[in-house]
Design an enzyme around this catalytic site. Structure first.
Site, PDB file in Angstrom:
ATOM      1  N   ASP A  85      33.676  24.945 -82.616  1.00  0.00           N
ATOM      2  CA  ASP A  85      34.897  24.192 -82.315  1.00  0.00           C
ATOM      3  C   ASP A  85      35.295  23.451 -83.585  1.00  0.00           C
ATOM      4  OD1 ASP A  85      36.879  22.361 -81.558  1.00  0.00           O
ATOM      5  OD2 ASP A  85      36.090  22.225 -79.514  1.00  0.00           O
ATOM      6  N   THR A  98      36.328  31.290 -68.367  1.00  0.00           N
ATOM      7  CA  THR A  98      36.985  30.414 -67.395  1.00  0.00           C
ATOM      8  C   THR A  98      38.125  29.657 -68.069  1.00  0.00           C
ATOM      9  OG1 THR A  98      35.291  28.737 -67.858  1.00  0.00           O
ATOM     10  CG2 THR A  98      34.986  30.094 -65.888  1.00  0.00           C
ATOM     11  N   ALA A  99      38.564  30.161 -69.242  1.00  0.00           N
ATOM     12  CA  ALA A  99      39.637  29.506 -69.986  1.00  0.00           C
ATOM     13  C   ALA A  99      40.972  30.182 -69.682  1.00  0.00           C
ATOM     14  CB  ALA A  99      39.312  29.512 -71.476  1.00  0.00           C
ATOM     15  N   ARG A 100      41.436  31.048 -70.578  1.00  0.00           N
ATOM     16  CA  ARG A 100      42.715  31.722 -70.391  1.00  0.00           C
ATOM     17  C   ARG A 100      42.551  33.224 -70.619  1.00  0.00           C
ATOM     18  NH1 ARG A 100      44.094  28.025 -67.897  1.00  0.00           N
ATOM     19  NH2 ARG A 100      45.928  26.682 -68.131  1.00  0.00           N
ATOM     20  N   ASP A 158      37.495  34.504 -64.779  1.00  0.00           N
ATOM     21  CA  ASP A 158      38.242  33.692 -63.826  1.00  0.00           C
ATOM     22  C   ASP A 158      39.709  33.578 -64.237  1.00  0.00           C
ATOM     23  OD1 ASP A 158      38.340  31.946 -61.474  1.00  0.00           O
ATOM     24  OD2 ASP A 158      38.685  30.311 -62.913  1.00  0.00           O
ATOM     25  N   GLU A 174      48.784  36.976 -64.224  1.00  0.00           N
ATOM     26  CA  GLU A 174      48.308  36.387 -62.969  1.00  0.00           C
ATOM     27  C   GLU A 174      49.456  36.222 -61.987  1.00  0.00           C
ATOM     28  OE1 GLU A 174      46.160  32.784 -63.850  1.00  0.00           O
ATOM     29  OE2 GLU A 174      44.569  33.857 -64.892  1.00  0.00           O
ATOM     30  N   HIS A 176      41.160  32.769 -60.810  1.00  0.00           N
ATOM     31  CA  HIS A 176      41.506  31.546 -61.533  1.00  0.00           C
ATOM     32  C   HIS A 176      41.289  30.313 -60.646  1.00  0.00           C
ATOM     33  CE1 HIS A 176      44.012  30.148 -65.216  1.00  0.00           C
ATOM     34  NE2 HIS A 176      43.063  29.273 -64.912  1.00  0.00           N
TER      35      HIS A 176
END
Length: 314
Positions: A176, A233-235, A259, A264, A283
């Site tokens: 990060d 589980t982000a985008r 997810d 979507e 999601h």
């Protein structure tokens, strides 16, 4: 006082937590419903001229902003503001806010639910049992203790996921560029390629930007360790979906848990539906009982703060 017209607040959804509605009692709260097509939201924006929009579903573009000349703030019911045209909002002097951290615990837990389901073959073994099989002598699950967990993004969600990895005895590394520190037991690394090369489990916890769209593609997925696990589980836009389908089918990856998706709701039929070592959820990571309240209250407070500031400076 009853004759005074309340300012309109438009919600792109069909409900908000009661605690959020209590904070917004001085507004005429209008719900657009679950199927928030651009046409539906645009029509309501033209009809109601809201001062604020709380975004639960769908996207907010320049056309919707222009349809509501009184609009001062667009507040996300959650943390992912990539569904809002931030450039268009800035050009129009409209504030864009996120309920940062409101669903962090829920998403981190869901990421771990997917990691464990992949490593322990939970859906597969459940299906086999229901079909009358007993695979005790033929199936081995993956033990995570002592393995390496690589996290892309070390914000509120990533930090929670990291702490869980440490508690499970994993070697946890994270990338990060904006992180100034890491939780105890977590090592910050200098490159994404190091995450891909060294990790037995890679979990995505970064926002979607134009710079990282499609960051996991054929080239980068080829850098992954053989037999590793990927969880997102982000985008959905972070992953080149056809490339992921290929590496799962080839056996390069042991399994993946998703997810979020490029489109979507996920279109059906979809190649992902035919991949047995891929676990899918709609999601739902940030949609827990507690997060529903936290996101609604956070979004409402952001609206009130912006409008209060606007009234003070007027």
């Amino acid at each position: 006082m009853s004759g005074i017209k309340k300012p309109v607040l438009l919600v792109t959804g069909n409900d908000l937590a009661p605690q959020a509605l209590e904070l917004l009692k001085d507004f005429d709260v209008t719900f657009a419903g679950k199927q928030c097509s651009e046409e539906t939201v645009l029509a309501l924006a033209k009809e109601k001229d809201p001062v604020a929009i709380i975004v639960r579903y769908g996207k907010i573009n320049a056309s919707i902003m222009d349809a509501a000349p009184s609009l001062k703030v667009i507040s996300k019911h959650g943390s992912g503001i990539d569904v809002i045209d931030q450039k268009a909002a800035a050009e129009r002097g409209i504030a864009v806010k996120a309920a940062v951290g409101a669903n962090a615990a829920a998403v981190a837990e869901h990421a771990w639910a997917l990691i464990l389901a992949c490593a322990k073959s939970v859906p597969h073994l459940n299906d086999r049992m229901r079909a009358g099989h007993w695979d005790k002598s033929t199936h081995k699950t993956i033990e995570l203790s002592g393995r390496t967990l690589g996290l892309v993004g070390l914000g509120e969600i990533g930090r929670r996921a990291a702490t869980t990895g440490v508690a499970l005895g994993m070697n946890v590394i994270a990338f990060d560029p904006y992180a100034k520190s890491a939780p105890a037991g977590v090592t910050l690394v200098d490159s994404l390629s190091q995450i891909y090369r060294e990790s037995d489990v890679v979990s995505l916890h970064c926002p979607l930007t134009e710079e990282n769209r499609g960051m996991l593609n054929r080239e980068t997925l080829a850098q992954f360790k053989d037999g590793s696990i990927l969880v997102n589980t982000a985008r959905g836009g972070l992953i080149d979906e056809p490339a992921l389908a290929e590496v799962l089918a080839s056996g390069k990856l042991y399994a993946a848990g998703l997810d979020s998706f490029a489109v979507e709701p996920m279109v059906a039929p979809h190649p992902f539906q035919q991949i047995p070592n891929l676990i899918l959820s709609p999601h739902i990571g940030g949609v827990s009982d507690a997060a529903y309240v936290n996101m609604g209250v956070g979004a409402a407070k952001n609206v009130l703060a912006v409008l209060q500031e606007a009234a003070t400076s007027a």
